[in-house]
Scaffold this active site. Structure first.
Site, PDB file in Angstrom:
ATOM      1  N   MET A  98       0.833  -1.375  -0.009  1.00  0.00           N
ATOM      2  CA  MET A  98       0.145   0.022   0.062  1.00  0.00           C
ATOM      3  C   MET A  98       0.891   1.266   0.053  1.00  0.00           C
ATOM      4  SD  MET A  98      -2.878  -1.170   2.811  1.00  0.00           S
ATOM      5  CE  MET A  98      -1.611  -1.986   3.969  1.00  0.00           C
ATOM      6  N   GLY A 186       1.121   3.950   4.758  1.00  0.00           N
ATOM      7  CA  GLY A 186       2.055   3.513   3.778  1.00  0.00           C
ATOM      8  C   GLY A 186       2.380   2.069   4.610  1.00  0.00           C
ATOM      9  N   SER A 187       2.109   0.770   3.783  1.00  0.00           N
ATOM     10  CA  SER A 187       2.353  -0.385   4.487  1.00  0.00           C
ATOM     11  C   SER A 187       2.224  -1.588   3.516  1.00  0.00           C
ATOM     12  CB  SER A 187       1.824  -0.599   5.849  1.00  0.00           C
ATOM     13  OG  SER A 187       0.044  -0.036   5.392  1.00  0.00           O
ATOM     14  N   ARG A 188       2.137  -2.556   3.915  1.00  0.00           N
ATOM     15  CA  ARG A 188       2.049  -4.036   3.473  1.00  0.00           C
ATOM     16  C   ARG A 188       1.127  -4.885   4.092  1.00  0.00           C
ATOM     17  NH1 ARG A 188       6.804  -7.048   0.736  1.00  0.00           N
ATOM     18  NH2 ARG A 188       6.385  -8.912   0.961  1.00  0.00           N
TER      19      ARG A 188
END
Length: 218
Positions: A98, A186-188
């Site tokens: 993301m 922001g990440s995963r």
């Protein structure tokens, strides 16, 4: 199969963002009144950015009961056979990255019960990197479907992300598409599936939480 919208009892702007949005709005308004509206323009742009970041729209849920739905908006950065580090099994891993312009609300990929939850403190590497799966701060859920299939869903903090929010714990029941967490800025999300699951999403695909199918369980 056709998709349907389920009842979605959440505001279109995620509650997690209300404090940030309120501060940005008040600050931009104060600058406009005290200095000038031209000086306040950058702060209005920040307010608009925060508004789009914390949007949380309703999504249509595919009817296919074997479908594993994307838990997040973003881009597919991994589709590979690996070892699930949480359940110590061979697995199909699909990862969604993301960026700051994606919706950051996380939703359940399958119908199931939370058998266990793990939290690990860690680094804040770029979440697009493979090593972020094992080195970054992360929160993992072991979901078991009614058919006894195991799915591990892992929220991973990124380079900018500094807060993982998870609202369920061991014993909770989740329905596909149900909102269970949020990651700021922001990440995963990694999903570990049984090794015989059939991948549908491919590397580089753009996916949407709940609406996009990542794979199908046997």
């Amino acid at each position: 199969m056709a998709a349907q919208y389920s009842h979605y009892p959440h505001p279109l702007i995620a509650r997690e963002g209300w404090p940030f949005l309120a501060v940005a709005f008040i600050f931009a308004l104060a600058i406009g009144f005290s200095l000038s509206w031209a000086w306040s323009l950058p702060f209005w742009l920040i307010t608009v950015f925060i508004l789009q970041f914390f949007r949380d729209p309703p999504r249509a849920i595919p009817e296919d009961p074997q479908a594993v739905l994307s838990p997040a908006d973003g881009r597919i950065v991994a589709v590979e056979k690996v070892r699930d580090p949480y359940l110590e099994r061979d697995a199909l891993k699909i990862s969604v990255f993301m960026n700051v312009f994606n919706v950051h609300s996380n939703r359940a990929p399958v119908d199931g019960t939370v058998r266990q939850r793990w939290y690990h403190a860690g680094s804040f590497l770029n979440a697009a990197l493979d090593k972020a799966s094992l080195e970054n701060e992360r929160n993992a859920l072991w979901l078991q479907t009614r058919g006894g299939q195991d799915v591990t869903c892992v929220q991973i903090a990124g380079l900018v992300a500094r807060r993982i929010l998870c609202y369920v714990d061991q014993g909770a029941g989740l329905a596909r598409g149900q909102r269970y967490g949020f990651i700021r800025f922001g990440s995963r999300v990694d999903v570990y599936l049984p090794p015989d699951a059939e991948p549908v999403a491919a590397l580089g695909d753009k996916v949407y939480a709940t609406e996009s199918i990542l794979a199908k369980l046997k």
